[in-house]
Design a protein around this motif. Structure first.
Motif, PDB file in Angstrom:
ATOM      1  N   PRO A 136       0.814  -1.223   0.000  1.00  0.00           N
ATOM      2  CA  PRO A 136       0.000   0.000   0.000  1.00  0.00           C
ATOM      3  C   PRO A 136       0.847   1.271   0.000  1.00  0.00           C
ATOM      4  O   PRO A 136       0.463   2.279  -0.610  1.00  0.00           O
ATOM      5  CB  PRO A 136      -0.824  -0.126   1.283  1.00  0.00           C
ATOM      6  N   GLU A 137       2.000   1.232   0.669  1.00  0.00           N
ATOM      7  CA  GLU A 137       2.862   2.418   0.734  1.00  0.00           C
ATOM      8  C   GLU A 137       3.402   2.776  -0.656  1.00  0.00           C
ATOM      9  O   GLU A 137       3.429   3.953  -1.051  1.00  0.00           O
ATOM     10  CB  GLU A 137       4.028   2.168   1.689  1.00  0.00           C
ATOM     11  N   LEU A 138       3.799   1.759  -1.406  1.00  0.00           N
ATOM     12  CA  LEU A 138       4.303   2.010  -2.763  1.00  0.00           C
ATOM     13  C   LEU A 138       3.167   2.420  -3.695  1.00  0.00           C
ATOM     14  O   LEU A 138       3.332   3.298  -4.549  1.00  0.00           O
ATOM     15  CB  LEU A 138       5.013   0.769  -3.299  1.00  0.00           C
ATOM     16  N   ALA A 139       2.010   1.786  -3.516  1.00  0.00           N
ATOM     17  CA  ALA A 139       0.855   2.156  -4.350  1.00  0.00           C
ATOM     18  C   ALA A 139       0.450   3.602  -4.098  1.00  0.00           C
ATOM     19  O   ALA A 139       0.037   4.312  -5.027  1.00  0.00           O
ATOM     20  CB  ALA A 139      -0.309   1.213  -4.060  1.00  0.00           C
ATOM     21  N   ALA A 140       0.586   4.059  -2.850  1.00  0.00           N
ATOM     22  CA  ALA A 140       0.237   5.447  -2.525  1.00  0.00           C
ATOM     23  C   ALA A 140       1.161   6.433  -3.219  1.00  0.00           C
ATOM     24  O   ALA A 140       0.810   7.604  -3.396  1.00  0.00           O
ATOM     25  CB  ALA A 140       0.286   5.648  -1.009  1.00  0.00           C
ATOM     26  N   GLN A 141       2.338   5.964  -3.627  1.00  0.00           N
ATOM     27  CA  GLN A 141       3.271   6.809  -4.367  1.00  0.00           C
ATOM     28  C   GLN A 141       2.974   6.805  -5.868  1.00  0.00           C
ATOM     29  O   GLN A 141       3.711   7.433  -6.641  1.00  0.00           O
ATOM     30  CB  GLN A 141       4.699   6.321  -4.136  1.00  0.00           C
ATOM     31  N   GLY A 142       1.918   6.104  -6.253  1.00  0.00           N
ATOM     32  CA  GLY A 142       1.546   6.047  -7.662  1.00  0.00           C
ATOM     33  C   GLY A 142       2.229   4.932  -8.428  1.00  0.00           C
ATOM     34  O   GLY A 142       2.110   4.865  -9.660  1.00  0.00           O
ATOM     35  N   LEU A 143       2.949   4.048  -7.727  1.00  0.00           N
ATOM     36  CA  LEU A 143       3.635   2.940  -8.385  1.00  0.00           C
ATOM     37  C   LEU A 143       2.691   1.750  -8.552  1.00  0.00           C
ATOM     38  O   LEU A 143       1.799   1.518  -7.717  1.00  0.00           O
ATOM     39  CB  LEU A 143       4.861   2.527  -7.580  1.00  0.00           C
ATOM     40  N   THR A 144       2.902   0.987  -9.613  1.00  0.00           N
ATOM     41  CA  THR A 144       2.085  -0.191  -9.892  1.00  0.00           C
ATOM     42  C   THR A 144       2.980  -1.342 -10.330  1.00  0.00           C
ATOM     43  O   THR A 144       4.195  -1.184 -10.501  1.00  0.00           O
ATOM     44  CB  THR A 144       1.064   0.092 -11.017  1.00  0.00           C
ATOM     45  N   VAL A 145       2.360  -2.486 -10.547  1.00  0.00           N
ATOM     46  CA  VAL A 145       3.097  -3.645 -11.059  1.00  0.00           C
ATOM     47  C   VAL A 145       3.705  -3.327 -12.422  1.00  0.00           C
ATOM     48  O   VAL A 145       4.765  -3.845 -12.776  1.00  0.00           O
ATOM     49  CB  VAL A 145       2.177  -4.875 -11.140  1.00  0.00           C
ATOM     50  N   SER A 146       3.071  -2.453 -13.168  1.00  0.00           N
ATOM     51  CA  SER A 146       3.605  -2.071 -14.477  1.00  0.00           C
ATOM     52  C   SER A 146       4.949  -1.354 -14.378  1.00  0.00           C
ATOM     53  O   SER A 146       5.669  -1.236 -15.375  1.00  0.00           O
ATOM     54  CB  SER A 146       2.600  -1.186 -15.222  1.00  0.00           C
ATOM     55  N   ASP A 147       5.285  -0.872 -13.200  1.00  0.00           N
ATOM     56  CA  ASP A 147       6.585  -0.222 -13.000  1.00  0.00           C
ATOM     57  C   ASP A 147       7.679  -1.220 -12.647  1.00  0.00           C
ATOM     58  O   ASP A 147       8.865  -0.859 -12.633  1.00  0.00           O
ATOM     59  CB  ASP A 147       6.475   0.829 -11.886  1.00  0.00           C
ATOM     60  N   VAL A 148       7.291  -2.460 -12.354  1.00  0.00           N
ATOM     61  CA  VAL A 148       8.270  -3.495 -12.063  1.00  0.00           C
ATOM     62  C   VAL A 148       8.901  -3.955 -13.371  1.00  0.00           C
ATOM     63  O   VAL A 148       8.235  -4.064 -14.409  1.00  0.00           O
ATOM     64  CB  VAL A 148       7.608  -4.692 -11.344  1.00  0.00           C
TER      65      VAL A 148
END
Length: 382
Positions: free
Chosen positions: A303-315
């Motif tokens: 959730p912390e990374l998602a709150a930064q706007g990051l997604t699996v597509s950034d992996v």
């Protein structure tokens, strides 16, 4: 060799906790699956010159002899569908075709006992859900414990799922395998017609029949599956399972499947996955079962990374971003766990003709291993 008092639920999941009747019913269900397979192989061998059926029901006909080490009878394969693999050297697999969207009433074109669903928002992948739970297990639960089925959907798919979505014909009807929450909106369990536990057991049983052509015994996986017709040669799973079991049969061993019987994720290779240069393999989490008996997994960021706007597509995998769930699926190792005797005291002669082992029905007074109206497909496409 194996001797069980009961057949445990797949992955030793807690679905039967507090309900001894459900546990007893599952044992009877799986016992009938094995008995159907044993009866079918026995009848086939009798018709083709005789022999001893080498697969056995470890509840009703358990054996006390010593087995080979578990590692010797573990059968692995890659979870990404071979039919969607790379068409040639240097070309990528057909990821898009492997996970093409489907509507309710249709199955996913994923036939390696592993299926997955990709959740996207604004074109970005936010999570990928993987399952290897057979649909006939959920059919069983639907017959015996509807509230449990609904609770599993609420836990793993959505709290919005209604009982009527899963049982559209009410109390008089059965569980809808291809309901919208298990197709177009998620993946609670397997949907491909061949992805069922009955098919797993029947494939293993019929693969114990030795084969020969032109005076020579068939031992290689593809010629063997073409002759025996216990599965589909275009898969990773069927040729691997069939060849391994047949090898044990050629050695003269008694064979069965380890308890709990199921198809499982045994591992995930997270090497080379990065997010902003940091290792990202740890975002793959089992949420039902545990390695090597993994039943369900999710790949998503915290959730912390998602709150930064990051997604699996950034992996990234090897420096390239993830565009499809299949890029993760091909890093999952699937397996079944067999058991085989140390003793090599069966001396069946190979059958000299090709053809599938026909399924033999159990006597009318014996409960069938699946519900009326549920036609379990064999692994073969023939």
């Amino acid at each position: 060799m194996a001797r069980y008092n009961t057949f445990s639920p797949p992955g030793n999941n807690p679905d039967f906790d507090g309900n001894p009747n459900l546990a007893q019913d599952w044992t009877q269900h799986m016992s009938n699956v094995f008995d159907t397979s044993v009866a079918s192989v026995t009848a086939y061998l009798d018709h083709h010159g005789g022999g001893v059926c080498q697969i056995y029901n470890a509840v009703s006909h358990g054996r006390a002899e010593t087995d080979l080490p578990a590692a010797a009878t573990d059968i692995p394969w890659n979870g990404f569908p071979k039919r969607h693999g790379a068409p040639g050297p240097g070309q990528p697999p057909h990821y898009a075709a492997a996970e093409a969207p489907i509507a309710a009433g249709h199955n996913r074109d994923q036939d390696e006992y592993l299926e997955w669903f990709v959740n996207r928002q604004d074109g970005k992948i936010v999570s990928v859900h993987f399952t290897c739970e057979a649909y006939d297990y959920f059919q069983f639960l639907g017959d015996k414990a509807r509230d449990k089925v609904l609770a599993l959907y609420h836990t793993h798919i959505s709290p919005q799922v209604q009982m009527a979505d899963l049982f559209p014909n009410g109390s008089a009807g059965g569980y809808e395998i291809l309901n919208k929450w298990n197709t177009e909106l998620g993946a609670m369990h397997l949907t491909h017609p061949a992805n069922n536990l009955f098919a797993e057991v029947f494939l293993a049983a019929t693969a114990t029949v030795r084969r020969s052509q032109h005076g020579a015994e068939i031992t290689r996986s593809i010629p063997l599956i073409k002759c025996s017709r216990y599965g589909d040669e275009t898969r990773n799973s069927d040729p691997a399972i069939g060849a391994a079991v047949n090898g044990l049969a050629r050695d003269g061993r008694h064979v069965t499947l380890a308890n709990p019987v199921g198809l499982y994720m045994s591992g995930f290779n997270g090497a080379g996955l990065t997010l902003n240069g940091q290792p990202a393999g740890g975002f793959f989490k089992l949420v039902r079962g545990a390695f090597p008996l993994g039943l369900r997994a999710v790949y998503q960021l915290t959730p912390e990374l998602a709150a930064q706007g990051l997604t699996v597509s950034d992996v990234k995998i090897g420096g390239s971003p993830i565009h499809f769930g299949g890029q993760l699926a091909e890093r999952i190792t699937m397996h079944i766990a067999g058991l085989a005797s140390v003793a090599q005291d069966i001396h069946n002669a190979p059958v000299t003709t090709c053809g599938a082992v026909p399924q033999v029905d159990l006597p009318a007074h014996v409960a069938q291993p699946f519900s009326a109206g549920l036609a379990l497909a064999p692994r073969s496409v023939a």
